[in-house]
Design a protein around this motif. Structure first.
Motif, mmCIF file in Angstrom:
data_model
loop_
_atom_site.group_PDB
_atom_site.id
_atom_site.type_symbol
_atom_site.label_atom_id
_atom_site.label_comp_id
_atom_site.label_asym_id
_atom_site.label_seq_id
_atom_site.Cartn_x
_atom_site.Cartn_y
_atom_site.Cartn_z
ATOM 1 N N ARG A 1 52.456 35.707 -57.683
ATOM 2 C CA ARG A 1 51.759 36.576 -56.841
ATOM 3 C C ARG A 1 50.189 37.086 -57.299
ATOM 4 N NH1 ARG A 1 56.731 38.798 -60.404
ATOM 5 N NH2 ARG A 1 58.325 39.780 -59.178
ATOM 6 N N GLN A 2 49.696 36.286 -57.974
ATOM 7 C CA GLN A 2 48.166 36.039 -58.652
ATOM 8 C C GLN A 2 47.977 35.770 -57.043
ATOM 9 O OE1 GLN A 2 46.378 37.128 -60.981
ATOM 10 N NE2 GLN A 2 48.892 37.656 -62.171
ATOM 11 N N ALA A 3 48.724 34.021 -57.526
ATOM 12 C CA ALA A 3 48.362 33.470 -55.969
ATOM 13 C C ALA A 3 48.396 34.595 -54.735
ATOM 14 C CB ALA A 3 48.717 32.680 -55.546
ATOM 15 N N THR A 4 49.431 35.168 -54.433
ATOM 16 C CA THR A 4 49.320 36.278 -52.925
ATOM 17 C C THR A 4 48.175 37.476 -52.784
ATOM 18 O OG1 THR A 4 51.643 35.976 -53.587
ATOM 19 C CG2 THR A 4 51.236 37.790 -51.760
ATOM 20 N N ARG A 5 47.907 37.459 -54.641
ATOM 21 C CA ARG A 5 46.612 38.719 -54.716
ATOM 22 C C ARG A 5 45.294 37.844 -54.070
ATOM 23 N NH1 ARG A 5 48.901 40.473 -59.641
ATOM 24 N NH2 ARG A 5 50.339 41.485 -59.053
ATOM 25 N N HIS A 6 45.510 37.291 -54.044
ATOM 26 C CA HIS A 6 44.408 35.749 -54.395
ATOM 27 C C HIS A 6 44.068 35.221 -52.702
ATOM 28 C CE1 HIS A 6 42.042 35.953 -57.909
ATOM 29 N NE2 HIS A 6 43.423 35.943 -57.883
ATOM 30 N N GLY A 7 45.064 36.183 -51.381
ATOM 31 C CA GLY A 7 45.532 35.718 -49.767
ATOM 32 C C GLY A 7 45.657 34.485 -50.203
ATOM 33 N N LEU A 8 46.534 33.766 -50.422
ATOM 34 C CA LEU A 8 47.051 32.504 -50.456
ATOM 35 C C LEU A 8 48.432 32.712 -50.263
ATOM 36 C CD1 LEU A 8 45.562 29.989 -54.009
ATOM 37 C CD2 LEU A 8 44.697 30.340 -51.116
ATOM 38 N N ALA A 9 49.203 31.904 -48.945
ATOM 39 C CA ALA A 9 50.702 32.264 -48.618
ATOM 40 C C ALA A 9 51.251 31.161 -49.742
ATOM 41 C CB ALA A 9 50.777 30.886 -47.757
ATOM 42 N N THR A 10 52.391 30.968 -50.171
ATOM 43 C CA THR A 10 53.322 30.502 -51.517
ATOM 44 C C THR A 10 55.302 31.154 -51.420
ATOM 45 O OG1 THR A 10 53.961 33.803 -51.839
ATOM 46 C CG2 THR A 10 51.732 32.419 -53.032
ATOM 47 N N VAL A 11 54.917 29.904 -51.970
ATOM 48 C CA VAL A 11 56.828 29.908 -51.964
ATOM 49 C C VAL A 11 57.182 29.256 -53.088
ATOM 50 C CG1 VAL A 11 58.288 27.812 -51.122
ATOM 51 C CG2 VAL A 11 56.564 28.998 -49.768
ATOM 52 N N GLN A 12 57.472 30.583 -54.157
ATOM 53 C CA GLN A 12 58.864 29.713 -55.411
ATOM 54 C C GLN A 12 59.539 28.198 -55.220
ATOM 55 O OE1 GLN A 12 60.720 32.467 -56.931
ATOM 56 N NE2 GLN A 12 60.782 31.849 -58.760
ATOM 57 N N GLY A 13 59.743 27.346 -55.303
ATOM 58 C CA GLY A 13 60.115 26.320 -55.145
ATOM 59 C C GLY A 13 60.229 25.625 -56.331
ATOM 60 N N ASP A 14 60.412 23.746 -56.511
ATOM 61 C CA ASP A 14 60.734 23.056 -57.744
ATOM 62 C C ASP A 14 59.787 21.827 -57.335
ATOM 63 O OD1 ASP A 14 61.242 21.231 -59.632
ATOM 64 O OD2 ASP A 14 62.876 20.466 -59.296
ATOM 65 N N ALA A 15 58.998 21.273 -57.848
ATOM 66 C CA ALA A 15 58.062 20.584 -57.613
ATOM 67 C C ALA A 15 58.876 18.888 -56.638
ATOM 68 C CB ALA A 15 56.827 20.153 -58.451
ATOM 69 N N ALA A 16 60.107 18.580 -57.812
ATOM 70 C CA ALA A 16 60.773 17.499 -57.763
ATOM 71 C C ALA A 16 61.862 16.983 -56.491
ATOM 72 C CB ALA A 16 61.391 17.397 -59.063
ATOM 73 N N ALA A 17 61.520 19.231 -55.832
ATOM 74 C CA ALA A 17 62.883 19.504 -55.344
ATOM 75 C C ALA A 17 62.300 20.022 -54.302
ATOM 76 C CB ALA A 17 64.188 20.257 -54.927
ATOM 77 N N LEU A 18 60.915 19.997 -53.278
ATOM 78 C CA LEU A 18 60.509 20.571 -52.723
ATOM 79 C C LEU A 18 61.022 21.079 -51.320
ATOM 80 C CD1 LEU A 18 56.748 18.676 -52.219
ATOM 81 C CD2 LEU A 18 57.342 20.752 -53.672
ATOM 82 N N PRO A 19 60.555 22.581 -50.940
ATOM 83 C CA PRO A 19 61.574 22.914 -49.684
ATOM 84 C C PRO A 19 60.468 23.108 -48.428
ATOM 85 C CG PRO A 19 60.049 24.797 -51.217
ATOM 86 C CD PRO A 19 59.872 23.437 -51.722
ATOM 87 N N LEU A 20 60.229 21.679 -48.432
ATOM 88 C CA LEU A 20 58.919 21.433 -47.091
ATOM 89 C C LEU A 20 59.302 19.934 -46.386
ATOM 90 C CD1 LEU A 20 55.749 21.928 -49.487
ATOM 91 C CD2 LEU A 20 57.072 23.663 -47.810
ATOM 92 N N ALA A 21 59.378 20.125 -44.825
ATOM 93 C CA ALA A 21 59.670 19.236 -44.309
ATOM 94 C C ALA A 21 58.873 17.564 -44.507
ATOM 95 C CB ALA A 21 59.470 19.832 -42.845
ATOM 96 N N ASP A 22 59.323 17.066 -44.061
ATOM 97 C CA ASP A 22 59.340 15.205 -43.686
ATOM 98 C C ASP A 22 57.535 15.942 -43.217
ATOM 99 O OD1 ASP A 22 61.156 14.523 -45.445
ATOM 100 O OD2 ASP A 22 61.628 13.481 -44.090
ATOM 101 N N ILE B 1 57.383 37.243 -50.959
ATOM 102 C CA ILE B 1 57.572 35.346 -51.358
ATOM 103 C C ILE B 1 58.971 35.071 -51.613
ATOM 104 C CG2 ILE B 1 57.342 33.713 -53.742
ATOM 105 C CD1 ILE B 1 55.557 36.236 -54.678
ATOM 106 N N PRO B 2 58.796 34.102 -50.776
ATOM 107 C CA PRO B 2 60.588 33.437 -50.915
ATOM 108 C C PRO B 2 60.894 32.583 -51.796
ATOM 109 C CG PRO B 2 58.882 32.023 -49.296
ATOM 110 C CD PRO B 2 57.840 33.274 -49.297
#
Lengths: 190, 64
Positions: free
Chosen positions: A71-92, B50-51
């Motif tokens: 929520r703090q990051a969003t306030r600074h205008g950054l895109a945010t995703v809640q996720g786990d570093a060891a199971a990233l929800p990001l494509a190859d 936030i997703p």
């Protein structure tokens, strides 16, 4: 809750006031190790986006397990995703650079986090990790303090992190040495 | 979340693409909705813009 996530959710409001801003120069030097243009930067376990705010890039995304920090990051205008570093929800191959700043020691699965960073990096992309060296005098003090406030922190020396990155198939370079050090690991273009 | 994030996000479990279902949006972004994995069918909530793409067993409201 997972690892140190609950502690961060409780302290999100105070975090930016208590922590010094990340060393932008050392981060930039790490990003410059990439063998490709750096447009999209993903800050893993990036919390409030404190480090990422100091990075100039076309697209900046914070991934963190703690919603309060995002929520703090969003306030600074950054895109945010809640996720786990060891199971990233990001494509190859979806990121030009991944950063893990002053955060690897909080992650329960450090090898998993580095393997995932390698997977989401495009060929020639770079993983930049900023950490604290527990073998220095200031490092020993930091380890004691973090355990005192209830974190389960485990710190790598630069050599340990170097080996961890190499095992994940990245080519590590020590960009900055000392109590706060930076290692950049480049994904091969082959 | 802005919709262009769909270009890079995926299911944290099997890394397959997600389908976006919008419940609420403003001019710039999706405020509430869900992301559904096209392979395993797992549904991930979007709340307050936030997703939440944590693996389901790490979600706060999940049974331990």
């Amino acid at each position: 809750m997972h690892g140190d996530v609950a502690v961060f959710d409780r302290f999100a409001w105070a975090y930016d006031r208590l922590m010094p801003s990340a060393d932008a120069g050392a981060l930039a030097a790490g990003l410059a190790e990439a063998d490709r243009d750096v447009d999209r930067v993903v800050d893993v376990a990036g919390g409030s986006g404190r480090a990422l705010r100091a990075v100039s890039a076309g697209e900046r995304l914070v991934v963190d397990a703690a919603r309060g920090m995002l929520r703090q990051a969003t306030r600074h205008g950054l895109a945010t995703v809640q996720g786990d570093a060891a199971a990233l929800p990001l494509a190859d191959d979806s990121a030009d650079a991944v950063t893990i700043v002053d955060a690897l020691h909080h992650l329960p699965d450090r090898d998993g986090a580095i393997r995932e960073a390698e997977r989401v990096l495009a060929p020639g992309g770079v993983l930049v990790v900023a950490e604290f060296d527990p073998s220095t005098i200031r490092g020993r003090g930091l380890v004691a303090t973090e355990h005192l406030v209830g974190f389960a922190s485990r710190f790598d020396t630069p050599e340990q992190l170097h080996r961890r990155m190499a095992a994940a198939g990245l080519e590590p370079v020590l960009v900055e040495d000392g109590f706060g050090y930076v290692v950049a690991g480049v994904r091969s273009t082959a | 979340m802005k919709e262009d994030l769909m270009d890079i996000i995926c299911c944290p479990l099997d890394k397959h693409d997600l389908d976006l279902e919008v419940d609420e949006r403003d001019d710039e972004e999706v405020l509430a909705g869900s992301l559904v994995c096209t392979e395993c069918g797992e549904s991930y909530p979007i709340e307050d813009g936030i997703p939440n793409l944590l693996p389901p067993d790490m979600r706060e409201d999940a049974p331990a």
